[in-house]
Scaffold this motif. Structure first.
Motif: not given
Length: 151
Positions: A123-151
């Motif tokens: 149980x403690x190992x699963x909780x530690x794994x989940x905490x690590x995953x949540x901490x990593x997810x909090x630092x996730x950065x989504x990059x996107x590109x804006x469409x400039x309207x040119x073809x």
């Protein structure tokens, strides 16, 4: 690799749990059990090194990553069950405790040990794994590109 029986899979699982357990936590859980049987050493705890291998990209060609210290031991209970342990690092007491629980899990005390030692560690190992995953997810950065309207 050969197919494992359900008993072998179960033993593999609890040995992994014991090897990865924080040594201080394993000691505390075992102290709560009270008297534990005596055992004789088949192989006293000894420290050595093993080669750690990695794979390029997780799936590519294997390569030698480096060495890691490891402690191993084997013991026999007076009732005949044999316990083994391999733990990372140089903690001989951790290896002894893990081998003792491995041997005891092969006796009629297995349900008691599962409830008192293995389930809390899992149980403690699963909780530690989940905490690590949540901490990593909090630092996730989504990059996107804006469409400039040119073809």
């Amino acid at each position: 690799m050969t197919d494992l029986t359900p008993d072998q899979r179960a033993r593999q699982s609890w040995m992994g749990t014991l090897a990865k357990a924080p040594p201080v936590r394993l000691e505390a859980l075992m102290d709560a059990l009270g008297d534990l049987p005596e055992a004789t050493w088949l192989q006293p705890p000894e420290v050595g090194t093993v080669m750690v291998r990695g794979r390029t990209g997780g799936t590519g060609a294997a390569f030698n990553l480096g060495e890691m210290s490891l402690t191993r031991c084997a013991l026999r209970l007076t009732s005949g069950e044999v316990g083994h342990a391999y733990v990372q690092g140089r903690d001989k007491a951790h290896a002894r405790r893990a081998a003792l629980i491995d041997a005891l899990m092969q006796t009629d005390r297995a349900p008691e040990l599962r409830a008192a030692v293995l389930e809390p560690l899992e149980t403690e190992a699963r909780a530690a794994t989940l905490a690590r995953a949540q901490k990593a997810a909090a630092t996730k950065v989504d990059f996107f590109t804006m469409v400039r309207g040119e073809d």
